[in-house]
Design a protein around this motif. Structure first.
Motif, PDB file in Angstrom:
ATOM      1  N   HIS A 344       0.780   6.212  14.804  1.00 26.20           N
ATOM      2  CA  HIS A 344       1.030   6.738  13.460  1.00 26.20           C
ATOM      3  C   HIS A 344       2.353   6.172  12.923  1.00 26.20           C
ATOM      4  CE1 HIS A 344       1.017  10.634  10.780  1.00 26.20           C
ATOM      5  NE2 HIS A 344       1.068   9.515  10.073  1.00 26.20           N
ATOM      6  N   GLY A 345       3.378   6.212  13.775  1.00 27.23           N
ATOM      7  CA  GLY A 345       4.693   5.693  13.386  1.00 27.23           C
ATOM      8  C   GLY A 345       4.645   4.192  13.101  1.00 27.23           C
ATOM      9  N   LEU A 346       3.888   3.469  13.916  1.00 25.07           N
ATOM     10  CA  LEU A 346       3.803   2.009  13.721  1.00 25.07           C
ATOM     11  C   LEU A 346       3.085   1.676  12.406  1.00 25.07           C
ATOM     12  CD1 LEU A 346       2.835   0.822  17.338  1.00 25.07           C
ATOM     13  CD2 LEU A 346       4.961   0.312  16.139  1.00 25.07           C
ATOM     14  N   LEU A 347       1.942   2.316  12.177  1.00 24.59           N
ATOM     15  CA  LEU A 347       1.165   2.013  10.966  1.00 24.59           C
ATOM     16  C   LEU A 347       1.978   2.388   9.717  1.00 24.59           C
ATOM     17  CD1 LEU A 347      -2.448   3.232  11.926  1.00 24.59           C
ATOM     18  CD2 LEU A 347      -1.505   0.925  12.085  1.00 24.59           C
ATOM     19  N   GLU A 348       2.664   3.515   9.805  1.00 26.31           N
ATOM     20  CA  GLU A 348       3.466   3.954   8.669  1.00 26.31           C
ATOM     21  C   GLU A 348       4.639   2.990   8.419  1.00 26.31           C
ATOM     22  OE1 GLU A 348       3.415   8.573   7.976  1.00 26.31           O
ATOM     23  OE2 GLU A 348       5.303   7.914   8.838  1.00 26.31           O
ATOM     24  N   SER A 349       5.252   2.544   9.503  1.00 29.96           N
ATOM     25  CA  SER A 349       6.422   1.664   9.349  1.00 29.96           C
ATOM     26  C   SER A 349       6.012   0.314   8.776  1.00 29.96           C
ATOM     27  CB  SER A 349       7.114   1.477  10.706  1.00 29.96           C
ATOM     28  OG  SER A 349       7.521   2.727  11.193  1.00 29.96           O
ATOM     29  N   ILE A 350       4.865  -0.206   9.200  1.00 30.59           N
ATOM     30  CA  ILE A 350       4.410  -1.494   8.630  1.00 30.59           C
ATOM     31  C   ILE A 350       4.061  -1.291   7.147  1.00 30.59           C
ATOM     32  CG2 ILE A 350       2.700  -3.369   8.780  1.00 30.59           C
ATOM     33  CD1 ILE A 350       2.594  -2.870  11.815  1.00 30.59           C
ATOM     34  N   ALA A 351       3.471  -0.123   6.834  1.00 32.90           N
ATOM     35  CA  ALA A 351       3.167   0.192   5.418  1.00 32.90           C
ATOM     36  C   ALA A 351       4.455   0.245   4.596  1.00 32.90           C
ATOM     37  CB  ALA A 351       2.424   1.521   5.327  1.00 32.90           C
ATOM     38  N   ARG A 352       5.516   0.792   5.204  1.00 33.02           N
ATOM     39  CA  ARG A 352       6.808   0.896   4.507  1.00 33.02           C
ATOM     40  C   ARG A 352       7.363  -0.516   4.243  1.00 33.02           C
ATOM     41  NH1 ARG A 352       9.384   3.953   8.340  1.00 33.02           N
ATOM     42  NH2 ARG A 352       8.247   5.841   7.844  1.00 33.02           N
ATOM     43  N   ILE A 353       7.201  -1.402   5.223  1.00 30.65           N
ATOM     44  CA  ILE A 353       7.692  -2.786   5.069  1.00 30.65           C
ATOM     45  C   ILE A 353       6.861  -3.510   3.997  1.00 30.65           C
ATOM     46  CG2 ILE A 353       7.976  -5.009   6.277  1.00 30.65           C
ATOM     47  CD1 ILE A 353       8.446  -3.299   8.858  1.00 30.65           C
ATOM     48  N   GLU A 354       5.556  -3.239   3.989  1.00 35.93           N
ATOM     49  CA  GLU A 354       4.693  -3.836   2.950  1.00 35.93           C
ATOM     50  C   GLU A 354       5.170  -3.383   1.561  1.00 35.93           C
ATOM     51  OE1 GLU A 354       0.697  -2.331   3.021  1.00 35.93           O
ATOM     52  OE2 GLU A 354      -0.058  -3.852   1.637  1.00 35.93           O
ATOM     53  N   ALA A 355       5.423  -2.078   1.418  1.00 35.47           N
ATOM     54  CA  ALA A 355       5.862  -1.551   0.121  1.00 35.47           C
ATOM     55  C   ALA A 355       7.212  -2.154  -0.272  1.00 35.47           C
ATOM     56  CB  ALA A 355       5.945  -0.029   0.172  1.00 35.47           C
ATOM     57  N   LEU A 356       8.112  -2.292   0.709  1.00 38.67           N
ATOM     58  CA  LEU A 356       9.415  -2.898   0.434  1.00 38.67           C
ATOM     59  C   LEU A 356       9.228  -4.356  -0.010  1.00 38.67           C
ATOM     60  CD1 LEU A 356      12.529  -2.758   0.506  1.00 38.67           C
ATOM     61  CD2 LEU A 356      12.423  -3.412   2.925  1.00 38.67           C
ATOM     62  N   GLY A 357       8.273  -5.044   0.614  1.00 37.03           N
ATOM     63  CA  GLY A 357       7.980  -6.438   0.254  1.00 37.03           C
ATOM     64  C   GLY A 357       7.555  -6.554  -1.200  1.00 37.03           C
ATOM     65  N   TYR A 358       6.622  -5.694  -1.630  1.00 34.08           N
ATOM     66  CA  TYR A 358       6.190  -5.753  -3.028  1.00 34.08           C
ATOM     67  C   TYR A 358       7.330  -5.354  -3.970  1.00 34.08           C
ATOM     68  CZ  TYR A 358       1.365  -6.808  -1.762  1.00 34.08           C
ATOM     69  OH  TYR A 358       0.241  -7.434  -1.280  1.00 34.08           O
ATOM     70  N   ARG A 359       8.159  -4.390  -3.517  1.00 33.51           N
ATOM     71  CA  ARG A 359       9.314  -4.022  -4.346  1.00 33.51           C
ATOM     72  C   ARG A 359      10.237  -5.220  -4.525  1.00 33.51           C
ATOM     73  NH1 ARG A 359       9.772   0.865  -1.889  1.00 33.51           N
ATOM     74  NH2 ARG A 359      11.662   0.421  -0.734  1.00 33.51           N
ATOM     75  N   ARG A 360      10.463  -5.936  -3.413  1.00 31.77           N
ATOM     76  CA  ARG A 360      11.351  -7.105  -3.432  1.00 31.77           C
ATOM     77  C   ARG A 360      10.825  -8.138  -4.432  1.00 31.77           C
ATOM     78  NH1 ARG A 360      15.612  -6.209  -1.192  1.00 31.77           N
ATOM     79  NH2 ARG A 360      15.172  -6.286   1.025  1.00 31.77           N
ATOM     80  N   LEU A 361       9.528  -8.411  -4.387  1.00 36.08           N
ATOM     81  CA  LEU A 361       8.950  -9.405  -5.303  1.00 36.08           C
ATOM     82  C   LEU A 361       9.157  -8.955  -6.754  1.00 36.08           C
ATOM     83  CD1 LEU A 361       5.566 -10.275  -3.503  1.00 36.08           C
ATOM     84  CD2 LEU A 361       7.627 -11.673  -3.589  1.00 36.08           C
TER      85      LEU A 361
END
Ligand code: ADP
Length: 416
Positions: A344-361
């Motif tokens: 759960h923690g891993l899937l959530e953390s990768i989702a958080r990184i994905e969201a940060l990636g789109y924010r960065r773009l």
């Protein structure tokens, strides 16, 4: 019936997909490369290309209207006047260009995309220093050369393949600094992907029972073909690839470039396809869980609840996007005893990184995200999709089609 053929050349094999006018798949064929020590890799590609076409059922093959080919970006060949390769191709990940980077840095603008050991231009520069260069007449990408085998015209590329050659995709020309170099004469003419080049050669039509007026169009790269396959077409729509790594691609009105984060944009008609790649992703999940465990444990996760675990899942230190830090340590602690909680923690953390990636773009100027298609091994995980939707705050769907060959077949269809 009218059919359209897309051919995708990957790293270990190739795939052909034929679609009809409703964009349904009518035939799909896959071949792995059978390279022997005696033949050049290019010969092996040629044999694979012909084997794929030959395996398409005759009644479909006879009615193919257009063909497009995609290849691995920055996989390149040096050819003589007749289009015969004069050396083994240099593959996408071959870093021999490192030896010419200093020379290239003195010519290209700072932070330019070509200033990488694996760029097409670095490979051409490396060849320029070899004795064999004197026999060369054409420098082509894998997709350019394979299409040439069908239509017979030499020296033609597309602006997706030519991006890492230094082609100016904004002004649709080679920049002055490139035009002035001695390698200038070998550079291909660059067309928009999907531009009709010519009909298939007579002998090709005859050999494979293709229509004499079957057209071959300018191709693209494998990763753009996969994007085309997803169905994303409007600004703000994106494709996240959840494979071994996490790759984001967002269609944008504006072009976004940032070499620090490894962000660059491909031209996409009147739009820009901007993206970045993180080292986090499925490879970390695979390190801890089997695919069967991923499915079983994921089904036990409550996707609406937060795990309260904040990881940065990496197999070794360092990431470039969305956090640029070559020493960034993997963060996988605290690790709960329950594997369901850990996942759960891993899937959530990768989702958080994905969201940060789109924010960065978006911070760098890309069109705001409105819809995310998903491709890759992680796309089939419904729990993860829900978690990601919570972080991304936009609809997240699985792509109906994920094969690059399907995207290239669409390109062939749109060319007519
Ligand atoms: P690549 O082509 O980049 O190697 P794939 O697109 O084939 O990767 O995806 C493989 C990855 O998908 C593996 O790293 C694996 O961890 C991940 N994966 C497979 N099944 C699941 C699942 N049910 N949930 C999440 N991730 C999964």
């Amino acid at each position: 019936m009218s059919f359209y053929l897309g051919i995708d050349f990957g790293t270990s094999g190739a795939r052909a997909i034929v679609i009809d006018s409703r964009e349904n798949i009518c035939s799909e064929i896959q071949e792995t490369f059978k390279k022997s020590s005696s033949n050049n890799l290019a010969t092996c590609w040629q044999q694979t290309l012909f084997a794929l076409i030959e395996k398409i059922p005759l009644q479909i093959r006879q009615e193919i209207q257009a063909i497009a080919i995609d290849g691995t970006s920055s996989t390149v060949l040096l050819c003589d006047k007749q289009g015969n390769p004069i050396n083994d191709p240099i593959l996408y990940n071959d870093g021999r260009g490192i030896t010419v980077l200093e020379n290239l840095a003195a010519i290209a603008p700072p932070n330019h995309l070509v200033l990488s050991a694996t760029s097409s231009l670095a490979k051409l520069f490396w060849w320029y220093r070899q004795p064999i260069y004197s026999q060369a007449s054409y420098f082509l990408h894998q997709a350019d050369w394979l299409a040439f085998l069908l239509h017979g015209k030499l020296g033609i590329s597309d602006y997706h393949n030519a991006l890492k050659l230094g082609y100016d995709v904004e002004n649709l020309c080679y920049p002055n600094w490139l035009e002035e170099l001695p390698i200038r004469d070998l550079l291909p003419q660059v067309l928009s992907p999907g531009t009709l080049i010519d009909t298939v050669k007579k002998e090709i039509a005859y050999r494979f029972n293709l229509r004499k007026d079957c057209l071959v169009c300018a191709g693209t790269t494998d990763s753009i073909a996969a994007f085309l396959a997803s169905g994303a077409t409007n600004p703000g729509e994106a494709v996240t690839s959840l494979g071994s790594t996490l790759v984001l691609k967002l269609l944008s009105h504006t072009r976004v470039e940032n070499s620090q984060y490894g962000i660059y944009s491909h031209r996409f008609g009147d739009l820009w396809l901007t993206g970045g790649a993180s080292n986090t992703g499925g490879a970390v999940l695979r390190y801890f869980f089997s695919n069967e465990e991923l499915e079983r444990f994921s089904s036990q996760i409550d996707a609406d609840r937060a795990s309260h675990l904040d990881y940065y899942p990496l197999l070794k230190p360092g990431d470039r996007f969305p956090i640029n830090d070559p020493q960034l340590p993997p963060k996988l602690e605290p690790r709960p005893a329950d594997p369901v909680q850990f996942l759960h923690g891993l899937l959530e953390s990768i989702a958080r990184i994905e969201a940060l990636g789109y924010r960065r773009l978006q911070e760098l100027g890309a069109t705001p995200l409105c819809y995310v298609y998903t491709a890759g091994g992680g796309a089939k995980n419904p729990t993860w999709r829900k978690i990601r939707q919570r972080y991304l705050q936009v609809p997240v769907v699985s792509s109906d089609y994920a094969e690059a060959a399907y995207g290239t077949a669409l390109l062939a269809k749109k060319s007519i």
